[in-house]
Enzyme design. Structure first.
Site, PDB file in Angstrom:
ATOM      1  N   GLN A 115      -7.093  -0.036  -9.500  1.00  0.00           N
ATOM      2  CA  GLN A 115      -8.287  -0.713  -8.992  1.00  0.00           C
ATOM      3  C   GLN A 115      -9.462  -0.314  -9.859  1.00  0.00           C
ATOM      4  OE1 GLN A 115      -9.084  -0.370  -4.775  1.00  0.00           O
ATOM      5  NE2 GLN A 115     -11.254  -0.856  -5.074  1.00  0.00           N
ATOM      6  N   CYS A 129     -10.183  -3.586  -2.649  1.00  0.00           N
ATOM      7  CA  CYS A 129      -8.914  -2.937  -2.298  1.00  0.00           C
ATOM      8  C   CYS A 129      -8.057  -3.803  -1.381  1.00  0.00           C
ATOM      9  CB  CYS A 129      -9.164  -1.568  -1.662  1.00  0.00           C
ATOM     10  SG  CYS A 129     -10.145  -1.618  -0.155  1.00  0.00           S
ATOM     11  N   HIS A 180     -10.320   2.302   2.727  1.00  0.00           N
ATOM     12  CA  HIS A 180      -9.544   1.802   1.598  1.00  0.00           C
ATOM     13  C   HIS A 180      -8.209   1.246   2.081  1.00  0.00           C
ATOM     14  CE1 HIS A 180      -8.088   1.588  -2.483  1.00  0.00           C
ATOM     15  NE2 HIS A 180      -7.118   2.450  -2.255  1.00  0.00           N
ATOM     16  N   ASP A 184      -1.284   2.304  -4.348  1.00  0.00           N
ATOM     17  CA  ASP A 184      -2.700   2.588  -4.146  1.00  0.00           C
ATOM     18  C   ASP A 184      -3.390   2.496  -5.499  1.00  0.00           C
ATOM     19  OD1 ASP A 184      -5.211   3.604  -3.686  1.00  0.00           O
ATOM     20  OD2 ASP A 184      -4.540   5.367  -2.595  1.00  0.00           O
TER      21      ASP A 184
END
Length: 238
Positions: free
Chosen positions: A6, A12, A88, A103
């Site tokens: 990211q 996100c 997140h 992630d």
């Protein structure tokens, strides 16, 4: 496996959805545009994939069509950092019979052990519980979203018209909620207040202070009236 870092803030949720979707190409028809995007970025490292993702006009336009409008935040202002982990979205999915945590703020996918697609609902629970346990016991601000097939398709196949109508009503509600979310008048109000203050200051020396003093006095009177009403109500109850 598709995994992208990211590289910008406030993306996100979209990235978590894409992390699941782009790893399910054998099960889901992701369409020619996303398929082309995945093939184009296939040999890129995670950080470069993130840059390409954030610069994709298609993905950006779809993301912005749902994102909350804000005059103070620009998606291009700064890169995402570990500090964004407070609120997140993270993707969890089974890939090649392994449960992965995807992630974008981490350097690579995180394996949580063997897990088939059918086992995912059960095996992801302890993983989520461990993540939640990292936060104080009083913290309740968590969201869990499941990616599923279009329930309207299932309803049509089953001939369940009641369920189909219910799903259609949901989508009508979602469209209305999204339209409201897209309207943000904070910027307009801010500019209006600046204009009022500027006009008061330009009206002459002391005008601004008098205006502020009158506002404070009106606020004091309203607070006093509320206290009196509250006291009267207590006397009545007694």
């Amino acid at each position: 496996m598709f995994f992208a870092a990211q590289t910008i803030q406030n993306a996100c949720g979209t990235q978590a959805l894409l992390s699941v979707l782009l790893n399910k190409e054998d099960e889901v028809d992701i369409g020619p545009q996303l398929k082309e995007f995945k093939e184009f970025t296939g040999a890129f490292p995670a950080d470069l994939r993130g840059d390409v993702l954030s610069n994709s006009e298609l993905i950006r336009d779809v993301h912005n069509s749902f994102a909350r409008s804000s005059p103070f935040i620009s998606e291009d202002q700064r890169s995402a950092t570990a500090d964004d982990d407070v609120y997140h979205f993270v993707a969890y999915t089974s890939i090649h019979n392994t449960l992965y945590e995807l992630d974008g703020l981490q350097p690579a996918p995180i394996s949580h052990g063997a897990c088939s697609a059918a086992e995912l609902p059960d095996k992801v629970i302890p993983v989520l519980q461990r993540r939640i346990a990292r936060y104080p016991a009083h913290e309740i601000r968590f969201n869990l979203l499941a990616m599923v097939g279009d329930l309207r398709v299932r309803a049509r196949e089953a001939g369940d018209m009641e369920a189909l109508l219910a799903e259609e009503r949901k989508r009508t509600g979602w469209q209305w909620e999204n339209a409201l979310r897209r309207h943000n008048f904070v910027g307009f109000v801010g500019e209006l207040l600046r204009g009022v203050v500027k006009a008061k200051i330009a009206a002459g020396e002391g005008e601004y202070e008098r205006w502020v003093g009158e506002a404070k006095e009106r606020t004091r009177r309203r607070a006093e009236e509320r206290r009196k009403k509250g006291g009267a109500a207590e006397d009545t109850d007694a």
